[in-house]
Design an enzyme around this catalytic site. Structure first.
Site, PDB file in Angstrom:
ATOM      1  N   LYS A  13     -26.071  35.053  65.229  1.00 20.24           N
ATOM      2  CA  LYS A  13     -25.753  34.689  66.619  1.00 20.24           C
ATOM      3  C   LYS A  13     -26.810  33.748  67.202  1.00 20.24           C
ATOM      4  O   LYS A  13     -26.482  32.773  67.858  1.00 20.24           O
ATOM      5  CB  LYS A  13     -25.648  35.934  67.509  1.00 20.24           C
ATOM      6  N   ARG A  85     -23.207  44.481  75.043  1.00 18.93           N
ATOM      7  CA  ARG A  85     -23.489  45.235  73.819  1.00 18.93           C
ATOM      8  C   ARG A  85     -22.669  46.517  73.760  1.00 18.93           C
ATOM      9  O   ARG A  85     -22.673  47.204  72.772  1.00 18.93           O
ATOM     10  CB  ARG A  85     -24.928  45.634  73.893  1.00 18.93           C
ATOM     11  N   ARG A 124     -35.642  37.392  58.025  1.00 16.53           N
ATOM     12  CA  ARG A 124     -35.656  36.529  59.210  1.00 16.53           C
ATOM     13  C   ARG A 124     -37.068  36.392  59.763  1.00 16.53           C
ATOM     14  O   ARG A 124     -37.851  37.320  59.767  1.00 16.53           O
ATOM     15  CB  ARG A 124     -34.755  37.134  60.295  1.00 16.53           C
ATOM     16  N   ARG A 157     -40.068  39.683  63.464  1.00 17.19           N
ATOM     17  CA  ARG A 157     -39.848  40.572  64.598  1.00 17.19           C
ATOM     18  C   ARG A 157     -40.200  41.996  64.207  1.00 17.19           C
ATOM     19  O   ARG A 157     -39.898  42.418  63.099  1.00 17.19           O
ATOM     20  CB  ARG A 157     -38.378  40.517  65.029  1.00 17.19           C
ATOM     21  N   ARG A 168     -30.577  49.638  63.955  1.00 16.67           N
ATOM     22  CA  ARG A 168     -29.889  48.703  64.859  1.00 16.67           C
ATOM     23  C   ARG A 168     -28.456  48.472  64.403  1.00 16.67           C
ATOM     24  O   ARG A 168     -27.543  48.297  65.215  1.00 16.67           O
ATOM     25  CB  ARG A 168     -30.659  47.374  64.931  1.00 16.67           C
TER      26      ARG A 168
END
Ligand code: AMP
Length: 216
Positions: A13, A85, A124, A157, A168
């Site tokens: 996203k 969300r 990531r 992160r 998550r």
């Protein structure tokens, strides 16, 4: 025009939003980026959000909706990334938009297999300053640890570790995925295979946005 990008963490996203925002002039409203910036600056909002974000849990709806409402201006062109969300947030968004005379034009759902989402999250990397997204395996910055765009540090992160990423993903399955069904019934809903390469996903999203623009 208001476009919502839905998808599991790791589905791309952020990457796609950055590309589409540049191409179409959308304002990219990414609630996760806002929280990370507020946490880094140790603001009151950051202090309220930090434990939730670190643990991979959703920040309470009242905090998120207030934060989004303060940033949505009537008549703006927005690409919403990471909000809504859950159903409560979706309903709050509908109210906010009704209040300023706009509505959701497109909902694009980036679908991705859970194992691939975890794999992508663990590799990531992001810029600590401008939130540009990198990948340690497939798209590292040109200079190790330094953002190509702004020169700030590129980091992993805290919530992209394997254990938190799995948590998550569970939150996504339980709370965010049901939004696909909600928007399928309510709005213009499109599903895009996020397992394709980033340029292929971008092309699919552009085709959807272009046809919506032509139709309006
Ligand atoms: P993201 O960058 O979208 O993966 O978001 C990172 C983290 O920020 C999430 O795991 C949540 O802790 C928090 N967050 C971002 N957006 C929301 C939202 N709409 N509602 C609740 N928490 C959120």
């Amino acid at each position: 025009m208001i476009v919502i990008l839905l998808g599991a963490p790791g589905s791309g996203k952020g990457t796609q939003s950055q590309r589409l925002a540049g191409k179409y002039g959308f304002q990219h409203l990414a609630t996760g980026d806002i929280f990370r910036a507020e946490i880094a600056q140790k603001t009151a909002l950051g202090v309220k959000a930090q434990d939730y974000v670190k643990a991979g849990k959703l920040v309470p709806d009242s905090i998120v909706t207030e934060m989004v409402a303060a940033r949505l201006e009537s008549g703006g062109k927005y690409l919403l990334d990471g909000f809504p969300r859950n159903l409560v947030q979706a309903q709050s968004l509908a109210e906010m938009l009704k209040g300023n005379g706009s509505s959701i034009d497109l909902v694009c759902f980036l679908s991705l297999a859970p194992a691939e989402a975890i794999r992508r999250m663990s590799s990531r990397r992001i810029c600590s300053q401008c939130a540009e997204v990198y990948n340690a395996l497939s798209r590292p910055p040109k200079k190790d640890g330094v953002c190509d765009k702004c020169g700030a540090g590129v980091i992993q992160r805290e919530d992209d570790t394997e254990a938190t990423a799995a948590k998550r993903l569970m939150v996504f399955n339980d709370l965010t995925e049901p939004l696909a069904a909600y928007y399928k019934a309510e709005h213009v809903f499109h599903e895009v295979d996020a397992g394709q390469s980033p340029p292929q996903v971008e092309a699919a999203l552009c085709a959807i946005i272009d046809s919506a623009r032509t139709a309006s």
